[in-house]
Design a protein around this motif. Structure first.
Motif, PDB file in Angstrom:
ATOM      1  N   PHE A  10       0.835  -1.196   0.000  1.00 28.21           N
ATOM      2  CA  PHE A  10       0.000   0.000   0.000  1.00 28.21           C
ATOM      3  C   PHE A  10       0.874   1.252   0.000  1.00 28.21           C
ATOM      4  CE2 PHE A  10      -3.029  -2.986   2.208  1.00 28.21           C
ATOM      5  CZ  PHE A  10      -3.924  -3.061   1.141  1.00 28.21           C
ATOM      6  N   ARG A  11       0.714   2.075  -1.025  1.00 24.84           N
ATOM      7  CA  ARG A  11       1.469   3.326  -1.133  1.00 24.84           C
ATOM      8  C   ARG A  11       0.538   4.516  -1.362  1.00 24.84           C
ATOM      9  NH1 ARG A  11       6.923   2.338  -1.923  1.00 24.84           N
ATOM     10  NH2 ARG A  11       7.157   4.519  -2.494  1.00 24.84           N
ATOM     11  N   ASN A  12      -0.711   4.244  -1.682  1.00 25.25           N
ATOM     12  CA  ASN A  12      -1.640   5.283  -2.104  1.00 25.25           C
ATOM     13  C   ASN A  12      -2.920   5.127  -1.296  1.00 25.25           C
ATOM     14  OD1 ASN A  12      -3.585   6.818  -3.566  1.00 25.25           O
ATOM     15  ND2 ASN A  12      -2.363   6.635  -5.424  1.00 25.25           N
ATOM     16  N   LEU A  13      -3.238   6.111  -0.468  1.00 28.12           N
ATOM     17  CA  LEU A  13      -4.410   6.051   0.402  1.00 28.12           C
ATOM     18  C   LEU A  13      -5.494   6.995  -0.099  1.00 28.12           C
ATOM     19  CD1 LEU A  13      -5.815   5.128   3.035  1.00 28.12           C
ATOM     20  CD2 LEU A  13      -4.645   7.040   4.189  1.00 28.12           C
ATOM     21  N   ARG A  14      -6.699   6.469  -0.208  1.00 30.69           N
ATOM     22  CA  ARG A  14      -7.857   7.290  -0.571  1.00 30.69           C
ATOM     23  C   ARG A  14      -8.809   7.324   0.618  1.00 30.69           C
ATOM     24  NH1 ARG A  14      -8.693   6.280  -7.074  1.00 30.69           N
ATOM     25  NH2 ARG A  14      -6.487   6.642  -7.552  1.00 30.69           N
ATOM     26  N   VAL A  15      -9.083   8.519   1.081  1.00 32.42           N
ATOM     27  CA  VAL A  15      -9.888   8.712   2.278  1.00 32.42           C
ATOM     28  C   VAL A  15     -11.236   9.313   1.895  1.00 32.42           C
ATOM     29  CG1 VAL A  15     -10.087   9.989   4.440  1.00 32.42           C
ATOM     30  CG2 VAL A  15      -7.897   8.998   3.782  1.00 32.42           C
ATOM     31  N   LEU A 267     -11.470  -0.184   6.385  1.00 33.21           N
ATOM     32  CA  LEU A 267     -10.454  -0.296   5.355  1.00 33.21           C
ATOM     33  C   LEU A 267     -10.926  -1.245   4.260  1.00 33.21           C
ATOM     34  CD1 LEU A 267      -7.149  -0.653   7.418  1.00 33.21           C
ATOM     35  CD2 LEU A 267      -7.947   1.376   6.180  1.00 33.21           C
ATOM     36  N   TYR A 268     -10.707  -0.842   3.010  1.00 33.95           N
ATOM     37  CA  TYR A 268     -11.006  -1.675   1.848  1.00 33.95           C
ATOM     38  C   TYR A 268      -9.743  -1.791   1.006  1.00 33.95           C
ATOM     39  CZ  TYR A 268     -15.983  -1.028   2.888  1.00 33.95           C
ATOM     40  OH  TYR A 268     -17.223  -1.019   3.482  1.00 33.95           O
ATOM     41  N   GLY A 269      -9.363  -3.026   0.681  1.00 29.00           N
ATOM     42  CA  GLY A 269      -8.143  -3.232  -0.092  1.00 29.00           C
ATOM     43  C   GLY A 269      -8.366  -3.362  -1.574  1.00 29.00           C
ATOM     44  N   CYS A 270      -9.623  -3.607  -1.994  1.00 26.17           N
ATOM     45  CA  CYS A 270      -9.869  -3.882  -3.410  1.00 26.17           C
ATOM     46  C   CYS A 270     -11.296  -3.513  -3.771  1.00 26.17           C
ATOM     47  CB  CYS A 270      -9.636  -5.373  -3.685  1.00 26.17           C
ATOM     48  SG  CYS A 270      -9.909  -5.861  -5.405  1.00 26.17           S
ATOM     49  N   LEU A 271     -11.459  -2.882  -4.933  1.00 20.53           N
ATOM     50  CA  LEU A 271     -12.792  -2.518  -5.409  1.00 20.53           C
ATOM     51  C   LEU A 271     -13.591  -3.735  -5.860  1.00 20.53           C
ATOM     52  CD1 LEU A 271     -12.174   0.755  -7.451  1.00 20.53           C
ATOM     53  CD2 LEU A 271     -13.077   0.508  -5.140  1.00 20.53           C
ATOM     54  N   SER A 272     -12.933  -4.854  -6.074  1.00 16.51           N
ATOM     55  CA  SER A 272     -13.638  -6.067  -6.479  1.00 16.51           C
ATOM     56  C   SER A 272     -13.957  -6.960  -5.284  1.00 16.51           C
ATOM     57  CB  SER A 272     -12.807  -6.852  -7.508  1.00 16.51           C
ATOM     58  OG  SER A 272     -12.804  -6.181  -8.753  1.00 16.51           O
ATOM     59  N   SER A 273     -13.902  -6.398  -4.105  1.00 20.35           N
ATOM     60  CA  SER A 273     -14.225  -7.158  -2.903  1.00 20.35           C
ATOM     61  C   SER A 273     -15.018  -6.275  -1.943  1.00 20.35           C
ATOM     62  CB  SER A 273     -12.947  -7.645  -2.209  1.00 20.35           C
ATOM     63  OG  SER A 273     -13.254  -8.244  -0.962  1.00 20.35           O
ATOM     64  N   SER A 274     -16.078  -6.835  -1.389  1.00 21.30           N
ATOM     65  CA  SER A 274     -16.851  -6.112  -0.373  1.00 21.30           C
ATOM     66  C   SER A 274     -16.295  -6.344   1.028  1.00 21.30           C
ATOM     67  CB  SER A 274     -18.321  -6.542  -0.418  1.00 21.30           C
ATOM     68  OG  SER A 274     -18.922  -6.139  -1.636  1.00 21.30           O
ATOM     69  N   ARG A 276     -14.332  -5.824   4.300  1.00 21.22           N
ATOM     70  CA  ARG A 276     -13.895  -4.601   4.965  1.00 21.22           C
ATOM     71  C   ARG A 276     -13.262  -4.954   6.298  1.00 21.22           C
ATOM     72  NH1 ARG A 276     -19.542  -1.656   6.889  1.00 21.22           N
ATOM     73  NH2 ARG A 276     -20.253  -3.311   8.292  1.00 21.22           N
ATOM     74  N   HIS A 277     -12.397  -4.049   6.769  1.00 17.62           N
ATOM     75  CA  HIS A 277     -11.595  -4.322   7.959  1.00 17.62           C
ATOM     76  C   HIS A 277     -11.707  -3.108   8.891  1.00 17.62           C
ATOM     77  CE1 HIS A 277      -9.791  -7.691   5.709  1.00 17.62           C
ATOM     78  NE2 HIS A 277      -9.939  -6.877   4.677  1.00 17.62           N
ATOM     79  N   ALA A 278     -12.098  -3.345  10.126  1.00 15.15           N
ATOM     80  CA  ALA A 278     -12.449  -2.271  11.061  1.00 15.15           C
ATOM     81  C   ALA A 278     -11.212  -1.625  11.672  1.00 15.15           C
ATOM     82  CB  ALA A 278     -13.358  -2.815  12.157  1.00 15.15           C
ATOM     83  N   LEU A 279     -10.900  -0.431  11.195  1.00 18.40           N
ATOM     84  CA  LEU A 279      -9.792   0.331  11.774  1.00 18.40           C
ATOM     85  C   LEU A 279     -10.260   1.165  12.960  1.00 18.40           C
ATOM     86  CD1 LEU A 279      -7.021   2.241   9.907  1.00 18.40           C
ATOM     87  CD2 LEU A 279      -8.262   3.381  11.725  1.00 18.40           C
ATOM     88  N   ALA A 280     -11.495   1.642  12.947  1.00 20.82           N
ATOM     89  CA  ALA A 280     -11.977   2.582  13.969  1.00 20.82           C
ATOM     90  C   ALA A 280     -11.743   2.109  15.400  1.00 20.82           C
ATOM     91  CB  ALA A 280     -13.457   2.892  13.734  1.00 20.82           C
ATOM     92  N   PRO A 281     -11.952   0.819  15.730  1.00 23.48           N
ATOM     93  CA  PRO A 281     -11.736   0.397  17.123  1.00 23.48           C
ATOM     94  C   PRO A 281     -10.296   0.547  17.600  1.00 23.48           C
ATOM     95  CG  PRO A 281     -13.092  -1.210  15.961  1.00 23.48           C
ATOM     96  CD  PRO A 281     -12.574  -0.257  14.930  1.00 23.48           C
ATOM     97  N   ALA A 301      -6.475  -6.811   4.182  1.00 25.22           N
ATOM     98  CA  ALA A 301      -6.907  -5.941   3.090  1.00 25.22           C
ATOM     99  C   ALA A 301      -6.096  -6.201   1.822  1.00 25.22           C
ATOM    100  CB  ALA A 301      -6.781  -4.482   3.509  1.00 25.22           C
ATOM    101  N   LEU A 302      -4.791  -6.437   1.975  1.00 27.41           N
ATOM    102  CA  LEU A 302      -3.952  -6.715   0.815  1.00 27.41           C
ATOM    103  C   LEU A 302      -4.318  -8.059   0.190  1.00 27.41           C
ATOM    104  CD1 LEU A 302      -1.642  -5.449  -0.804  1.00 27.41           C
ATOM    105  CD2 LEU A 302      -0.042  -6.674   0.664  1.00 27.41           C
ATOM    106  N   ALA A 303      -4.687  -9.021   1.028  1.00 30.69           N
ATOM    107  CA  ALA A 303      -5.084 -10.334   0.518  1.00 30.69           C
ATOM    108  C   ALA A 303      -6.387 -10.275  -0.273  1.00 30.69           C
ATOM    109  CB  ALA A 303      -5.227 -11.319   1.673  1.00 30.69           C
TER     110      ALA A 303
END
Length: 322
Positions: A10-15, A267-274, A276-281, A301-303
């Motif tokens: 991951f090198r590019n973050l979209r918020v 967190l979402y690692g891929c647009l072809s996958s729904s 998601r990974h909870a960063l907020a906690p 997310a990378l997987a």
């Protein structure tokens, strides 16, 4: 740093600063209702803390602020202020441009010198039919002010058969004349279009057709682009460049370095996958514990990334950042 078997990291973050939007574009929402901010969205301070953790845990050095529509959010100014000290070499914003004229002084104050503005047509009636809101003149005025201020601008257009394919050449001429780089984005199988395959197929206007139209008026050659670029770039000698984000025709999955953070802290690692990974906690945990747990989230997310083929997902693009 987390790296997968294809060497991707991951090198590019979209918020996604907010899920709220002042448009209801036909390719984004099916029913014409504008997306509104969720009640569980992160505050500006929590969003900045999440970004700080991600920058520390990865090699992220590029940040794009998206939405929804980020310029409608009251969180924009405090978020920009809070992240201004981070070691990020490039911060940009994606916007529909409706509020650009009003918000431009704020963007310039915080050093934003690169914008992506979504604009699908120069025809006022077609603009209203696609966006189902807004005013074309206001967008064009904002673009002109940003151009005069020296902001680098890319214009994003989604060609839709039967709606705006006749605007491909006028949009290209408009952008070439002003030094903007026009990027055509193939229609994506996201949200309702992931289910409505008939409607997707009816509207889809792909790369070969785009290039054929442009080739009828201009001679172009393929131009260099960064390894992890989403767009294939082309040069028209003496005039400028344009690009095509060819999700269907030439997917960029193999070199994708993008990570998305939703406005609610997922967190979402891929647009072809729904998935998601909870960063907020993690934001309420001690720093070292949060960093350790974040590495596990990032690995997950990378997987989620596809090896080569884009297929889309049921989640709308505006929910996770365009």
């Amino acid at each position: 740093m987390v790296v997968d078997r294809q060497g991707r990291s991951f090198r590019n973050l979209r918020v996604s600063l907010t899920a709220a939007c002042n448009y209801a574009c036909t390719y984004c929402v099916p029913d014409g209702r504008r997306l509104v901010a969720a009640s569980d969205e992160l505050s500006a301070a929590d969003m900045a803390s999440a970004v700080t953790l991600l920058v520390e845990a990865t090699e992220i050095d590029r940040l794009r602020i998206t939405g929804g529509e980020p310029l409608v959010s009251a969180k924009l100014e405090p978020f920009l202020r809070l992240i201004s000290g981070l070691e990020i070499k490039d911060i940009s914003i994606t916007s529909n441009g409706q509020l650009l004229a009003q918000r431009l002084p704020l963007l310039l104050e915080y050093g934003i010198r690169r914008l992506n503005v979504s604009l699908d047509t120069l025809d006022a009636q077609a603009f209203r039919e696609i966006a189902r809101s807004g005013d074309l003149g206001s967008v064009l005025h904002g673009l002109e002010l940003a151009r005069v201020a020296g902001v680098r601008i890319k214009v994003n257009m989604v060609p839709l058969r039967g709606a705006n394919e006749n605007q491909i050449l006028p949009m290209l001429e408009y952008c070439l004349e002003r030094g903007f780089e026009l990027r055509f984005i193939e229609l994506m199988r996201m949200g309702h279009l992931a289910r409505d395959t008939a409607n997707f197929s009816r509207q889809y206007f792909g790369m070969d057709e785009i290039l054929e139209l442009i080739g009828s008026q201009h001679t172009y050659i393929q131009a260099p682009a960064p390894l992890d670029s989403t767009a294939l770039r082309y040069e028209i000698a003496g005039l400028g460049h344009f690009g095509i984000i060819a999700n269907e025709s030439a997917p960029f999955c193999r070199t994708c370095s993008r990570l998305r953070l939703s406005s609610s802290g997922w967190l979402y690692g891929c647009l072809s996958s729904s998935n998601r990974h909870a960063l907020a906690p993690l934001l309420s945990k001690p720093h070292d514990e949060a960093l350790s747990e974040l590495q596990e989230l990032l690995a997950g997310a990378l997987a989620d990334k596809r090896d080569s083929t884009f297929s889309g997902a049921l989640i709308p693009m505006k929910a996770i950042g365009g």
